[in-house]
Write a protein that holds these residues in place. Structure first.
Motif, PDB file in Angstrom:
ATOM      1  N   LYS A   4      27.684  31.338   2.659  1.00 55.97           N
ATOM      2  CA  LYS A   4      27.766  29.609   2.974  1.00 55.97           C
ATOM      3  C   LYS A   4      28.274  29.344   4.299  1.00 55.97           C
ATOM      4  O   LYS A   4      28.456  28.257   4.574  1.00 55.97           O
ATOM      5  CB  LYS A   4      28.550  29.167   1.731  1.00 55.97           C
ATOM      6  CG  LYS A   4      27.916  29.319   0.388  1.00 55.97           C
ATOM      7  CD  LYS A   4      26.554  28.550   0.402  1.00 55.97           C
ATOM      8  CE  LYS A   4      25.731  28.325  -0.911  1.00 55.97           C
ATOM      9  NZ  LYS A   4      24.691  27.717  -1.039  1.00 55.97           N
ATOM     10  N   SER A   6      29.508  28.424   7.949  1.00 59.25           N
ATOM     11  CA  SER A   6      28.482  27.532   8.729  1.00 59.25           C
ATOM     12  C   SER A   6      28.943  27.795  10.352  1.00 59.25           C
ATOM     13  O   SER A   6      30.279  27.636  10.592  1.00 59.25           O
ATOM     14  CB  SER A   6      28.740  26.176   8.398  1.00 59.25           C
ATOM     15  OG  SER A   6      28.659  25.144   9.571  1.00 59.25           O
ATOM     16  N   GLU A   9      30.823  24.571  11.587  1.00 62.16           N
ATOM     17  CA  GLU A   9      32.215  24.621  11.056  1.00 62.16           C
ATOM     18  C   GLU A   9      33.158  25.751  11.578  1.00 62.16           C
ATOM     19  O   GLU A   9      34.206  25.632  12.306  1.00 62.16           O
ATOM     20  CB  GLU A   9      32.154  24.799   9.661  1.00 62.16           C
ATOM     21  CG  GLU A   9      31.710  23.551   9.108  1.00 62.16           C
ATOM     22  CD  GLU A   9      32.431  22.336   9.312  1.00 62.16           C
ATOM     23  OE1 GLU A   9      33.734  22.325   9.349  1.00 62.16           O
ATOM     24  OE2 GLU A   9      31.991  21.104   9.748  1.00 62.16           O
ATOM     25  N   ARG A  35      17.186  22.525   6.122  1.00 58.71           N
ATOM     26  CA  ARG A  35      18.590  23.120   5.430  1.00 58.71           C
ATOM     27  C   ARG A  35      19.532  23.855   6.285  1.00 58.71           C
ATOM     28  O   ARG A  35      20.396  23.613   6.570  1.00 58.71           O
ATOM     29  CB  ARG A  35      18.307  23.920   4.287  1.00 58.71           C
ATOM     30  CG  ARG A  35      17.551  22.919   3.105  1.00 58.71           C
ATOM     31  CD  ARG A  35      17.532  23.762   1.720  1.00 58.71           C
ATOM     32  NE  ARG A  35      16.663  25.000   1.859  1.00 58.71           N
ATOM     33  CZ  ARG A  35      15.436  24.808   1.623  1.00 58.71           C
ATOM     34  NH1 ARG A  35      14.847  23.612   1.179  1.00 58.71           N
ATOM     35  NH2 ARG A  35      14.729  25.809   1.373  1.00 58.71           N
ATOM     36  N   GLN A  39      22.999  22.535   8.005  1.00 59.42           N
ATOM     37  CA  GLN A  39      24.104  23.507   7.498  1.00 59.42           C
ATOM     38  C   GLN A  39      24.778  23.943   8.796  1.00 59.42           C
ATOM     39  O   GLN A  39      26.281  24.168   8.976  1.00 59.42           O
ATOM     40  CB  GLN A  39      23.709  24.544   6.603  1.00 59.42           C
ATOM     41  CG  GLN A  39      24.953  25.542   6.399  1.00 59.42           C
ATOM     42  CD  GLN A  39      24.561  26.463   5.367  1.00 59.42           C
ATOM     43  OE1 GLN A  39      23.409  26.573   4.985  1.00 59.42           O
ATOM     44  NE2 GLN A  39      25.275  27.539   5.185  1.00 59.42           N
ATOM     45  N   HIS A  40      24.097  24.419   9.747  1.00 56.24           N
ATOM     46  CA  HIS A  40      24.754  25.281  10.853  1.00 56.24           C
ATOM     47  C   HIS A  40      24.989  24.819  12.503  1.00 56.24           C
ATOM     48  O   HIS A  40      25.573  25.162  13.085  1.00 56.24           O
ATOM     49  CB  HIS A  40      23.925  26.630  11.110  1.00 56.24           C
ATOM     50  CG  HIS A  40      24.041  27.357   9.917  1.00 56.24           C
ATOM     51  ND1 HIS A  40      25.139  28.239   9.529  1.00 56.24           N
ATOM     52  CD2 HIS A  40      23.316  27.714   8.658  1.00 56.24           C
ATOM     53  CE1 HIS A  40      24.993  28.808   8.108  1.00 56.24           C
ATOM     54  NE2 HIS A  40      23.791  28.505   7.965  1.00 56.24           N
TER      55      HIS A  40
END
Length: 347
Positions: A4, A6, A9, A35, A39-40
């Motif tokens: 999960k 990222s 992040e 997706r 997310q990334h």
């Protein structure tokens, strides 16, 4: 380590993490890729949709449909958009390639830049104003722009973009400019733009390298020398080929596509062996360690594609090969290289 995690992040206090989107992804037809993007990644670049042949197909006709979708997508999800690219010798429509007088080409350049950059004023974070204007020997590429307009067409392109998009960051983008010869030429080019009193905010080092030998010393030297000019350094089209090069030297010229697909040049059509997976991971790890060392000088790291199946390297310089140059595989799953990149920040 949890899948999960990222990229955007993990590196949020260091630099933007970007990716290039193709037409299916811009239209959100590739839901699995969508997706991953959300997310990334916090920066996007269009692979092709803003290039002149797609967006400005006739002298007085523009097609903003796809690029408008890209910009709307980025703004909806708070993703910064890098416009790619305003002036490039490749992917020019026929009416431009067939011009034979300076006044017409100058008018095209003025109309193209002012219309495109003006259309996205306040919406596009940055522009690759001029792309790949240097030859391998450091001379200016013998493009139609150089032939008809002379050396100063690059300064003019930056000036026009600055006028049309005063709030956007303006970059010069090229490949192999981490190497000594083209680096010196790029530095001279940037200094010439600056001396003319025209704004240039950054330089994009494309980063099409081979996993078997990433030129880390040259990359580090280029970060130091480019940033010393008072501009940001970006790595704009990052991918690491794992396939053997059919050339005796590094070639990233998109016109060079003439070689046969053989078992020797396409050795892993059904999956990457563990030793090459490890090589790819180590190379990405070494690269991101270097990027973090100079995080105060680097504005963005953009991967040229979301996943391996999308990569242009499957067809360049030999069509139909199976390459594995990115952090996510053809099933949209993170590869060992992904975790190696994440781990550089946790050490």
């Amino acid at each position: 380590m949890a899948q999960k995690e990222s990229l955007k992040e993990v590196f949020k206090n260091d630099f933007l993490i970007g990716t290039a989107l193709n037409s299916f992804q811009i239209q959100q037809k590739d839901t699995a890729a969508n997706r991953l993007v959300l997310q990334h990644f916090n920066a996007i670049t269009p692979e092709n949709s803003m290039k002149a042949t797609h967006l400005h197909p006739q002298w007085d006709k523009y097609n903003f449909t796809l690029s408008d979708q890209l910009v709307a997508y980025g703004r909806q999800h708070n993703i910064k958009i890098n416009g790619h690219t305003l002036i490039w010798h490749s992917q020019l429509p026929a009416y431009v390639k067939n011009l034979n007088n300076a006044d017409s080409l100058k008018q095209y350049m003025k109309d193209h830049i002012s219309t495109l950059a003006g259309h996205y004023k306040g919406k596009v974070f940055s522009w690759d104003v001029v792309n790949e204007a240097l030859e391998g020997d450091g001379s200016l590429r013998k493009s139609i722009f150089l032939k008809l307009l002379g050396d100063d067409y690059i300064i003019d392109a930056f000036r026009l973009t600055q006028q049309a998009a005063p709030d956007a960051e303006l970059y010069y983008n090229d490949y192999n400019i981490e190497g000594l010869t083209k680096r010196r030429a790029a530095i001279a080019l940037i200094k010439k733009i600056q001396a003319a009193g025209v704004r240039i905010d950054g330089i994009g080092v494309q980063g099409h390298w081979a996993a078997v030998h990433v030129p880390l010393a040259d990359i580090e030297q280029s970060i130091q020398e480019f940033s010393a000019l008072g501009i940001k350094v970006m790595f704009t089209e990052l991918d690491l080929t794992v396939l053997p090069s059919p050339y005796k030297r590094d070639v990233v010229d998109v016109s060079q596509r003439t070689l046969p697909n053989t078992p020797a040049t396409n050795p892993w059509p059904n999956g990457l062996p563990d030793f090459k997976q490890a090589e790819l991971s180590k190379s990405y790890e070494d690269l991101f360690k270097l990027f973090l060392k100079y995080k105060d000088k680097i504005g963005r790291i953009t991967f040229w594609g979301v996943h391996d199946g999308q990569s242009w390297l499957n067809n360049f310089p030999i069509a139909g090969r199976t390459n594995y140059p990115l952090l996510f595989d053809r099933s949209y799953q993170p590869k060992p290289a992904f975790y190696a990149v994440i781990a550089t920040h946790h050490r």
